[in-house]
Design a protein around this motif. Structure first.
Motif, short mmCIF file in Angstrom:
data_model
loop_
_atom_site.label_atom_id
_atom_site.label_comp_id
_atom_site.label_asym_id
_atom_site.label_seq_id
_atom_site.Cartn_x
_atom_site.Cartn_y
_atom_site.Cartn_z
N ILE A 93 100.93 120.58 92.45
CA ILE A 93 100.82 119.26 93.08
C ILE A 93 99.91 119.12 94.55
O ILE A 93 100.33 119.97 95.15
CB ILE A 93 102.16 118.56 93.14
CG1 ILE A 93 102.89 118.64 91.69
CG2 ILE A 93 101.93 117.22 93.71
CD1 ILE A 93 104.31 118.21 91.87
N CYS A 94 99.04 118.28 94.45
CA CYS A 94 98.34 118.32 95.60
C CYS A 94 97.48 117.05 95.98
O CYS A 94 97.19 116.46 95.15
CB CYS A 94 97.16 119.61 95.40
SG CYS A 94 96.16 119.76 97.06
N PHE A 95 97.47 116.87 97.36
CA PHE A 95 96.97 115.59 97.56
C PHE A 95 95.64 115.67 98.06
O PHE A 95 94.66 114.66 98.56
CB PHE A 95 97.89 114.65 98.56
CG PHE A 95 98.02 115.51 99.95
CD1 PHE A 95 97.03 115.30 100.94
CD2 PHE A 95 99.16 116.13 100.20
CE1 PHE A 95 97.06 116.20 102.10
CE2 PHE A 95 99.31 116.72 101.46
CZ PHE A 95 98.20 116.57 102.43
N VAL A 96 95.02 117.03 98.16
CA VAL A 96 93.69 117.09 98.91
C VAL A 96 92.39 116.78 98.07
O VAL A 96 91.69 116.09 98.84
CB VAL A 96 93.55 118.52 99.55
CG1 VAL A 96 92.45 118.81 100.14
CG2 VAL A 96 94.49 118.92 100.34
N GLY A 97 92.58 116.81 97.05
CA GLY A 97 91.38 116.37 95.93
C GLY A 97 90.12 116.90 96.28
O GLY A 97 89.03 116.40 96.28
N CYS A 98 90.13 118.48 96.21
CA CYS A 98 88.82 119.17 96.42
C CYS A 98 88.06 119.10 94.80
O CYS A 98 88.82 119.05 93.86
CB CYS A 98 89.05 120.65 96.70
SG CYS A 98 89.99 120.85 98.03
N LYS A 99 86.69 118.62 95.15
CA LYS A 99 86.06 118.26 93.82
C LYS A 99 85.74 119.36 93.17
O LYS A 99 85.21 119.43 91.82
CB LYS A 99 84.86 117.55 94.13
CG LYS A 99 84.93 116.09 94.82
CD LYS A 99 83.82 115.42 94.72
CE LYS A 99 84.00 113.79 95.04
NZ LYS A 99 82.87 113.24 95.45
N PHE A 100 85.79 120.55 93.48
CA PHE A 100 85.62 121.90 92.74
C PHE A 100 86.91 122.50 92.00
O PHE A 100 86.75 123.57 91.48
CB PHE A 100 85.08 122.97 93.57
CG PHE A 100 85.94 123.42 94.85
CD1 PHE A 100 86.98 124.22 94.84
CD2 PHE A 100 85.89 122.57 96.16
CE1 PHE A 100 87.76 124.55 95.70
CE2 PHE A 100 86.70 123.08 97.07
CZ PHE A 100 87.55 124.07 96.72
N CYS A 101 88.00 121.83 92.34
CA CYS A 101 89.35 122.38 91.72
C CYS A 101 89.83 121.77 90.54
O CYS A 101 89.82 120.66 90.28
CB CYS A 101 90.36 122.16 92.95
SG CYS A 101 91.90 122.66 92.53
N ALA A 102 89.68 122.34 89.61
CA ALA A 102 90.53 122.14 88.25
C ALA A 102 92.16 122.56 88.22
O ALA A 102 92.66 122.41 86.96
CB ALA A 102 89.68 122.86 87.15
S1 SF4 Z 1 91.65 123.84 96.13
FE1 SF4 Z 1 92.98 122.32 94.70
S2 SF4 Z 1 94.93 122.99 95.34
FE2 SF4 Z 1 93.82 123.82 96.92
S3 SF4 Z 1 93.75 122.27 98.53
FE3 SF4 Z 1 91.87 121.76 97.13
S4 SF4 Z 1 92.63 120.30 95.66
FE4 SF4 Z 1 94.55 121.53 96.56
#
Ligand code: SF4
Length: 412
Positions: A93-102
């Motif tokens: 569960i994460c609120f950051v929302g990195c566009k490279f993250c699946a």
């Molecule tokens: S890489 Fe994925 S899990 Fe890590 S901070 Fe970004 S969105 Fe969250």
């Protein structure tokens, strides 16, 4: 213009030697490489020379790969190390929302999960029983995490397995922990260290350039924050790895600047244990589907970045790791010929999941690592997280030596 190398030329570079390829290089590039080979120190190179190496093509690229292999043998010997570890991603569960993250999920998605303290501790106990010396704990950033959750995770693991090395929390998680507790960064890191944090992963670096970072993730910590967390950790006695994600929206110039920045930090603190290039995996990412990234690295890029790291970081960070999770086995072996000397971790987590009936996941057993390393004529050795204990592993049923007892210790 340099000709483009064929796949088979690229794959067969390990059969070349420097005497053979050296004379085929453009003279300025050859002279840059020879100065690094001579001094075994990447500090010899000017910024312009680094850019030229990072843009090498054709025979120049073959020369860079071969030279990196020569330098690897001199700086790290013929041993290829790995660590027996278990990855524990305690929440997705994460609120950051990195566009490279699946990997990340919203809290209400059906496949989101969150492991409690006891579950994480239990995983560490299982890992210890199966021979792991390290747990690598990282997760998503869920909103409303209990203020001292990261500290409490350390306590839970240490009280169950006191001897386990805990390699945990990305610089992004550290920034979040500081925000949750309101503590000054150095105090927060010291508190984690005193509660069992051994080392910190130098992840969340991706590309340390704020323009690129903004494309990858508008909410991620900035370059300056990453440098501050890492430098402060080193000064608090917590060593870290260093990483770079390649194959998306960046250029070779970004690789160069990042490696030089890492050198600067290392010369001040000496806290980096290794450098790990991480290939971008594009499928299932917003970054790729929004047309913001290329389709991951080419074979030439995979090989080049390991070789470039060996040359540019020589004399500063002498352990270059292959992140096998992102590569296939043959490609990981080729990277070991192109300057790398470490295979990273076995990531036992996936094995346990598989044994529990899950079909997905990747795992390389210590025996698989040993076979892959022996296949390319190198010596397999298990290490601890900080490379301070090395145990050479010979083929099954043969004698085992520690590095101290080996006839000739090749690990530097
Ligand atoms: S890489 Fe994925 S899990 Fe890590 S901070 Fe970004 S969105 Fe969250």
């Amino acid at each position: 213009m340099a000709r483009e190398l064929t796949l088979s030329e690229l794959e067969s570079f390990p059969s070349l030697d420097w005497e053979e390829i050296g004379p085929r290089l453009t003279p300025p590039l050859r002279s840059s490489i020879e100065r690094v080979l001579e001094s075994q120190n990447g500090a010899e190179l000017s910024l312009q020379e680094c850019y030229a190496l990072a843009n090498a093509e054709g025979d120049d690229l073959l020369g860079l790969l071969v030279a990196a292999n020569v330098l690897r043998a001199e700086l790290a010997g013929n041993i290829v190390t790995y660590v027996v570890n278990r990855n524990i991603n305690f929440t997705n569960i994460c609120f950051v929302g990195c566009k490279f993250c699946a990997f990340s999920r919203g809290p209400r998605e059906s496949d989101s999960y969150f492991l409690g303290l006891e579950q994480v501790a239990q995983k560490a106990v299982e890992a210890w029983q199966l021979g792991a010396t390290e747990v690598c704990i990282q997760g998503g950033l869920p909103r409303g995490l209990p203020k001292f959750y990261y500290r409490d995770l350390l306590r839970a693991v240490k009280s169950s397995v006191p001897q386990m090395h805990i390699h945990a929390f990305s610089p992004m998680e550290i920034v979040y922990g500081v925000e949750l507790t309101g503590m000054p960064l150095a105090d927060y890191l010291s508190m984690l260290r005193d509660n069992g944090l051994g080392t910190l992963p130098g992840t969340a670096a991706e590309i340390l350039d704020d323009e690129i970072r903004h494309i990858l993730s508008a909410n991620k910590l900035s370059t300056a924050q990453w440098v501050e967390v890492i430098g402060t950790a080193h000064r608090c006695g917590v060593r870290t790895t260093s990483t770079l994600m390649y194959g998306h929206a960046e250029t070779p110039a970004h690789w160069v600047r990042q490696m030089r920045l890492l050198r600067e930090i290392q010369s001040e603190t000496g806290g980096f244990t290794e450098f790990v290039p991480l290939g971008f995996v594009h499928q299932n990412t917003l970054l790729f589907h929004q047309g913001l990234a290329r389709t991951g690295p080419t074979l030439a890029e995979h090989l080049k970045i390991h070789a470039l790291a060996r040359l540019l970081l020589a004399g500063s960070i002498n352990n270059i790791q292959v992140s096998w999770v992102k590569l296939n086995r043959r490609l990981s072996q080729l990277c070991l010929h192109a300057g790398a000397n470490d295979y990273g971790g076995t990531l036992m987590e996936e094995n346990i999941s598989r044994e529990a009936g899950a079909s997905a996941g990747q795992y390389i057993s210590p025996e698989d690592f040993q076979a892959l390393i022996l296949e390319i004529g190198r010596i397999p050795a298990e290490r601890n997280t900080t490379y301070s204990r090395i145990r050479i592993k010979l083929p099954l049923n043969e004698e085992e030596w520690t590095a101290e007892q080996a006839p000739e210790t090749e690990f530097a």
